[in-house]
Design a protein around this motif. Structure first.
Motif, PDB file in Angstrom:
ATOM      1  N   ARG A  98       0.863  -1.185   0.000  1.00  0.00           N
ATOM      2  CA  ARG A  98       0.000   0.000   0.000  1.00  0.00           C
ATOM      3  C   ARG A  98       0.902   1.238   0.000  1.00  0.00           C
ATOM      4  O   ARG A  98       1.804   1.343   0.816  1.00  0.00           O
ATOM      5  CB  ARG A  98      -0.906   0.031   1.246  1.00  0.00           C
ATOM      6  CG  ARG A  98      -1.765  -1.187   1.492  1.00  0.00           C
ATOM      7  CD  ARG A  98      -2.794  -1.535   0.438  1.00  0.00           C
ATOM      8  NE  ARG A  98      -3.395  -0.387  -0.186  1.00  0.00           N
ATOM      9  CZ  ARG A  98      -3.701  -0.327  -1.498  1.00  0.00           C
ATOM     10  NH1 ARG A  98      -3.480  -1.340  -2.290  1.00  0.00           N
ATOM     11  NH2 ARG A  98      -4.243   0.751  -1.992  1.00  0.00           N
ATOM     12  N   ALA A  99       0.698   2.162  -0.941  1.00  0.00           N
ATOM     13  CA  ALA A  99       1.570   3.326  -1.096  1.00  0.00           C
ATOM     14  C   ALA A  99       0.953   4.620  -0.583  1.00  0.00           C
ATOM     15  O   ALA A  99       1.685   5.562  -0.304  1.00  0.00           O
ATOM     16  CB  ALA A  99       1.941   3.506  -2.568  1.00  0.00           C
ATOM     17  N   GLN A 100      -0.358   4.680  -0.480  1.00  0.00           N
ATOM     18  CA  GLN A 100      -1.017   5.922  -0.083  1.00  0.00           C
ATOM     19  C   GLN A 100      -1.921   5.696   1.112  1.00  0.00           C
ATOM     20  O   GLN A 100      -2.435   4.587   1.319  1.00  0.00           O
ATOM     21  CB  GLN A 100      -1.859   6.476  -1.232  1.00  0.00           C
ATOM     22  CG  GLN A 100      -1.051   6.896  -2.426  1.00  0.00           C
ATOM     23  CD  GLN A 100      -1.944   7.418  -3.541  1.00  0.00           C
ATOM     24  OE1 GLN A 100      -3.012   6.888  -3.792  1.00  0.00           O
ATOM     25  NE2 GLN A 100      -1.482   8.455  -4.217  1.00  0.00           N
ATOM     26  N   GLY A 101      -2.147   6.764   1.880  1.00  0.00           N
ATOM     27  CA  GLY A 101      -3.027   6.683   3.028  1.00  0.00           C
ATOM     28  C   GLY A 101      -3.434   8.059   3.502  1.00  0.00           C
ATOM     29  O   GLY A 101      -3.020   9.078   2.957  1.00  0.00           O
ATOM     30  N   VAL A 102      -4.258   8.077   4.536  1.00  0.00           N
ATOM     31  CA  VAL A 102      -4.713   9.318   5.166  1.00  0.00           C
ATOM     32  C   VAL A 102      -3.779   9.599   6.334  1.00  0.00           C
ATOM     33  O   VAL A 102      -3.770   8.849   7.317  1.00  0.00           O
ATOM     34  CB  VAL A 102      -6.177   9.186   5.643  1.00  0.00           C
ATOM     35  CG1 VAL A 102      -6.617  10.446   6.366  1.00  0.00           C
ATOM     36  CG2 VAL A 102      -7.102   8.879   4.473  1.00  0.00           C
ATOM     37  N   LEU A 103      -2.992  10.647   6.228  1.00  0.00           N
ATOM     38  CA  LEU A 103      -1.980  10.940   7.241  1.00  0.00           C
ATOM     39  C   LEU A 103      -2.576  11.328   8.588  1.00  0.00           C
ATOM     40  O   LEU A 103      -1.951  11.129   9.625  1.00  0.00           O
ATOM     41  CB  LEU A 103      -1.043  12.036   6.745  1.00  0.00           C
ATOM     42  CG  LEU A 103      -0.260  11.691   5.470  1.00  0.00           C
ATOM     43  CD1 LEU A 103       0.578  12.878   5.022  1.00  0.00           C
ATOM     44  CD2 LEU A 103       0.601  10.473   5.681  1.00  0.00           C
ATOM     45  N   SER A 104      -3.798  11.852   8.586  1.00  0.00           N
ATOM     46  CA  SER A 104      -4.411  12.306   9.835  1.00  0.00           C
ATOM     47  C   SER A 104      -5.088  11.178  10.619  1.00  0.00           C
ATOM     48  O   SER A 104      -5.512  11.399  11.755  1.00  0.00           O
ATOM     49  CB  SER A 104      -5.418  13.419   9.555  1.00  0.00           C
ATOM     50  OG  SER A 104      -6.455  12.934   8.720  1.00  0.00           O
ATOM     51  N   VAL A 105      -5.205   9.993  10.028  1.00  0.00           N
ATOM     52  CA  VAL A 105      -5.805   8.843  10.726  1.00  0.00           C
ATOM     53  C   VAL A 105      -4.808   7.697  10.656  1.00  0.00           C
ATOM     54  O   VAL A 105      -4.383   7.298   9.587  1.00  0.00           O
ATOM     55  CB  VAL A 105      -7.155   8.438  10.101  1.00  0.00           C
ATOM     56  CG1 VAL A 105      -7.740   7.236  10.807  1.00  0.00           C
ATOM     57  CG2 VAL A 105      -8.123   9.606  10.135  1.00  0.00           C
ATOM     58  N   ARG A 106      -4.470   7.170  11.830  1.00  0.00           N
ATOM     59  CA  ARG A 106      -3.414   6.155  11.891  1.00  0.00           C
ATOM     60  C   ARG A 106      -3.896   4.887  12.571  1.00  0.00           C
ATOM     61  O   ARG A 106      -4.753   4.932  13.447  1.00  0.00           O
ATOM     62  CB  ARG A 106      -2.213   6.727  12.621  1.00  0.00           C
ATOM     63  CG  ARG A 106      -1.654   7.935  11.889  1.00  0.00           C
ATOM     64  CD  ARG A 106      -0.415   8.490  12.545  1.00  0.00           C
ATOM     65  NE  ARG A 106       0.114   9.573  11.773  1.00  0.00           N
ATOM     66  CZ  ARG A 106       1.024   9.447  10.808  1.00  0.00           C
ATOM     67  NH1 ARG A 106       1.512   8.280  10.508  1.00  0.00           N
ATOM     68  NH2 ARG A 106       1.456  10.497  10.157  1.00  0.00           N
ATOM     69  N   VAL A 107      -3.320   3.788  12.140  1.00  0.00           N
ATOM     70  CA  VAL A 107      -3.524   2.502  12.785  1.00  0.00           C
ATOM     71  C   VAL A 107      -2.145   2.053  13.249  1.00  0.00           C
ATOM     72  O   VAL A 107      -1.218   1.965  12.440  1.00  0.00           O
ATOM     73  CB  VAL A 107      -4.208   1.479  11.846  1.00  0.00           C
ATOM     74  CG1 VAL A 107      -3.447   1.240  10.582  1.00  0.00           C
ATOM     75  CG2 VAL A 107      -4.462   0.178  12.561  1.00  0.00           C
ATOM     76  N   ASN A 108      -1.985   1.874  14.549  1.00  0.00           N
ATOM     77  CA  ASN A 108      -0.684   1.524  15.122  1.00  0.00           C
ATOM     78  C   ASN A 108       0.414   2.482  14.647  1.00  0.00           C
ATOM     79  O   ASN A 108       1.493   2.071  14.254  1.00  0.00           O
ATOM     80  CB  ASN A 108      -0.337   0.069  14.815  1.00  0.00           C
ATOM     81  CG  ASN A 108      -1.373  -0.891  15.358  1.00  0.00           C
ATOM     82  OD1 ASN A 108      -1.882  -0.713  16.458  1.00  0.00           O
ATOM     83  ND2 ASN A 108      -1.724  -1.904  14.583  1.00  0.00           N
ATOM     84  N   SER A 109       0.097   3.777  14.634  1.00  0.00           N
ATOM     85  CA  SER A 109       1.006   4.865  14.273  1.00  0.00           C
ATOM     86  C   SER A 109       1.352   4.946  12.790  1.00  0.00           C
ATOM     87  O   SER A 109       2.284   5.643  12.408  1.00  0.00           O
ATOM     88  CB  SER A 109       2.307   4.786  15.092  1.00  0.00           C
ATOM     89  OG  SER A 109       2.013   4.861  16.465  1.00  0.00           O
TER      90      SER A 109
END
Length: 111
Positions: free
Chosen positions: A21-32
């Motif tokens: 996975r290359a992209q994500g939502v920086l303001s919401v984290r799972v295990n940091s």
């Protein structure tokens, strides 16, 4: 029960080469680590070339198609193990399934 939530750097099911996975939502984290959601891309990887021979494999990337219908992050369905990833293709070619999310958090689940 929910499925494990995926994140940037988590694996997708490989075909010619591995991908994460290359992209994500920086303001919401799972295990940091930033969560990966609907529409987020995986890394460039090789897929079987439907017009072989050669080359046997060609590079491409894919995005999570839907994600969770119940849990949304910034309006996007959160990605989970088993969610379908579609190949990104130039118009007018239709998208088509490429792979699926293979890895997620051991302790964060979403329906």
């Amino acid at each position: 029960m929910g499925s494990a939530v995926t994140f940037v750097g988590a694996a997708d099911v490989p075909h010619c080469s591995p991908m994460t996975r290359a992209q994500g939502v920086l303001s919401v984290r799972v295990n940091s680590i930033a969560v990966s959601c609907q529409g987020h891309l995986n890394t460039v990887h090789d897929m079987p070339n439907p017009s072989t021979p050669p080359p046997l494999c060609i590079p491409h990337t894919g995005q999570i198609v839907t994600g969770s219908l119940k849990v949304r992050v910034t309006g996007l369905g959160i990605g989970r193990i088993g969610d379908v990833v579609e190949e990104i293709r130039p118009p007018p070619l239709p998208s088509r399934p490429c792979t699926a999310v293979a890895e997620g958090s051991a302790n964060v689940l979403a329906g």
